[in-house]
Write an enzyme that holds these catalytic residues in place. Structure first.
Site, PDB file in Angstrom:
ATOM      1  N   PRO A  86       0.812  -1.201  -0.134  1.00 21.99           N
ATOM      2  CA  PRO A  86       0.027  -0.086   0.112  1.00 21.99           C
ATOM      3  C   PRO A  86       0.796   1.068  -0.066  1.00 21.99           C
ATOM      4  O   PRO A  86       1.663   1.480   1.065  1.00 21.99           O
ATOM      5  CB  PRO A  86      -0.922  -0.057   1.371  1.00 21.99           C
ATOM      6  N   GLU A  87       0.566   2.099  -1.153  1.00 19.23           N
ATOM      7  CA  GLU A  87       1.334   3.285  -1.231  1.00 19.23           C
ATOM      8  C   GLU A  87       0.333   4.671  -0.796  1.00 19.23           C
ATOM      9  O   GLU A  87      -0.870   4.120  -0.716  1.00 19.23           O
ATOM     10  CB  GLU A  87       2.033   3.531  -2.376  1.00 19.23           C
ATOM     11  N   ARG A  99       1.362 -10.764   6.839  1.00 17.50           N
ATOM     12  CA  ARG A  99       2.655 -10.911   7.187  1.00 17.50           C
ATOM     13  C   ARG A  99       2.823 -10.203   8.370  1.00 17.50           C
ATOM     14  O   ARG A  99       4.193 -10.259   8.967  1.00 17.50           O
ATOM     15  CB  ARG A  99       3.652 -10.396   6.144  1.00 17.50           C
ATOM     16  N   HIS A 146     -15.330 -15.158   9.272  1.00 15.81           N
ATOM     17  CA  HIS A 146     -14.581 -15.757  10.066  1.00 15.81           C
ATOM     18  C   HIS A 146     -13.629 -16.707   9.741  1.00 15.81           C
ATOM     19  O   HIS A 146     -12.701 -17.250  10.432  1.00 15.81           O
ATOM     20  CB  HIS A 146     -15.413 -16.330  11.238  1.00 15.81           C
ATOM     21  N   ARG A 154      15.922  -2.302  -3.354  1.00 20.81           N
ATOM     22  CA  ARG A 154      14.613  -2.491  -4.020  1.00 20.81           C
ATOM     23  C   ARG A 154      14.650  -2.892  -5.463  1.00 20.81           C
ATOM     24  O   ARG A 154      15.380  -2.540  -6.273  1.00 20.81           O
ATOM     25  CB  ARG A 154      13.795  -1.203  -3.947  1.00 20.81           C
ATOM     26  N   LYS A 181       1.668   7.368   4.375  1.00 22.03           N
ATOM     27  CA  LYS A 181       0.992   6.229   4.138  1.00 22.03           C
ATOM     28  C   LYS A 181       0.282   5.451   5.478  1.00 22.03           C
ATOM     29  O   LYS A 181      -0.131   4.264   5.691  1.00 22.03           O
ATOM     30  CB  LYS A 181       2.140   4.874   3.752  1.00 22.03           C
ATOM     31  N   ARG A 205      16.796  17.551  -4.142  1.00 18.99           N
ATOM     32  CA  ARG A 205      18.264  18.087  -4.255  1.00 18.99           C
ATOM     33  C   ARG A 205      18.877  17.886  -2.614  1.00 18.99           C
ATOM     34  O   ARG A 205      19.810  18.133  -2.410  1.00 18.99           O
ATOM     35  CB  ARG A 205      18.431  19.503  -4.560  1.00 18.99           C
TER      36      ARG A 205
END
Length: 284
Positions: free
Chosen positions: A2-3, A119, A96, A274, A67, A160
């Site tokens: 999720p971003e 997770r 359930h 990444r 986020k 920058r």
DNA sequence: ACTAGCCCCTGGGAGC
DNA sequence: TGCTCCCAGGGGCTAG
């Protein structure tokens, strides 16, 4: 993963149903001694205090910062939820049989709000409203990319601050810009025609401008598609978003670049630890 | 002060 | 079929 667009999609869904409801109860099966989760409901000691403090409180509004989902409740408190990799909030869709549901809030309207996370990386914690911006959870976050006040000048200025970093690394650095992660950074760089390993200090003015424009449009596109469900993300109704159907770079390794007339082949490399997908033909 | 790299966790896919 | 191995990556933390 999720971003910003996924978190915003969740917030958009929840703000239609949660405000006005009271929290009647909260349950969790999380249990950890990980000291990084000391201040979350995953810690049993923290959870009992958390539970006492929120029961009977009324939900006032649901907002977003970076986020993080912020559920503002009465008593000047905020329930902060970070979905990390695989988390999502489900409203009235917590059957359930779902063994990945780890937290359930029972609400006065008769429905339930559940936190589902395969997770268990996610975070749920309580913050005093007055300490929100200085709390360790939000302190040091960069500007919101979709704010009107975040213009090209500010975009260049914040990037920058990391002149020697690869542009991909800078884009996903939450202290530079808040809310962009691995998927949207790859898509932004593909659309801008910028190589992910290009160093910030070598970017040309036209590249900054292009990146700035596509960053705004791609994040908005992500929201309009209801987020990206290439992985576990689901909206509060348990349904998938559709941005994953419009990827141009992310997880398209070996596919022909879909830019008109390009003909390149999407490659996958590691940048800043990444996995990064890009077209070596048109991203310079 | 900075950054690279490990770690948390577990499902899913590939390979055998 | 079933086992093992590897990969996914946000962000906290630590060693350098």
């Amino acid at each position: 993963m999720p971003e910003l667009p996924e978190v915003q999609t969740t917030v958009n869904g929840l703000r239609r149903v949660l405000p006005g409801q009271k929290i009647l109860n909260v349950w969790t099966d999380l249990n950890t001694k990980d000291k990084r989760k000391r201040d979350t409901v995953a810690n049993p000691k923290y959870f009992s205090g958390f539970r006492k403090k929120i029961i009977g409180k009324k939900i006032i509004s649901v907002t977003r910062r970076a986020k993080n989902i912020l559920i503002n409740i009465s008593g000047e408190q905020i329930i902060l939820v970070h979905m990390k990799m695989t988390g999502h909030l489900l409203y009235d869709h917590c059957d359930h049989g779902n063994r990945f549901i780890h937290v359930i809030f029972t609400l006065s309207g008769g429905k339930r709000l559940a936190f589902c996370d395969a997770r268990k990386f996610g975070k749920i914690t309580l913050i005093n409203a007055g300490e929100l911006d200085t709390s360790k959870h939000l302190r040091g976050l960069g500007p919101e990319p979709l704010e009107k006040s975040f213009d090209l000048h500010k975009f260049i200025q914040v990037l920058r601050r990391r002149p020697g970093a690869p542009v991909k690394t800078a884009l996903i650095d939450q202290s530079i810009i808040a809310g962009i992660g691995n998927i949207y950074s790859d898509e932004i760089l593909w659309a801008a025609g910028v190589h992910p390993q290009r160093k910030i200090k070598t970017l040309k003015p036209t590249q900054y401008e292009k990146m700035f424009l596509v960053m705004k449009t791609i994040l908005k596109k992500g929201i309009s598609f209801g987020g990206d469900s290439v992985s576990d993300y689901r909206n509060p109704a348990g349904r998938r978003g559709h941005f994953q159907l419009h990827h141009r770079a992310y997880q398209r390794t070996g596919k022909i670049c879909s830019r008109r007339g390009c003909g390149g082949v999407i490659m996958r490399i590691m940048v800043g630890g990444r996995s990064t997908h890009f077209c070596p033909r048109h991203q310079k």
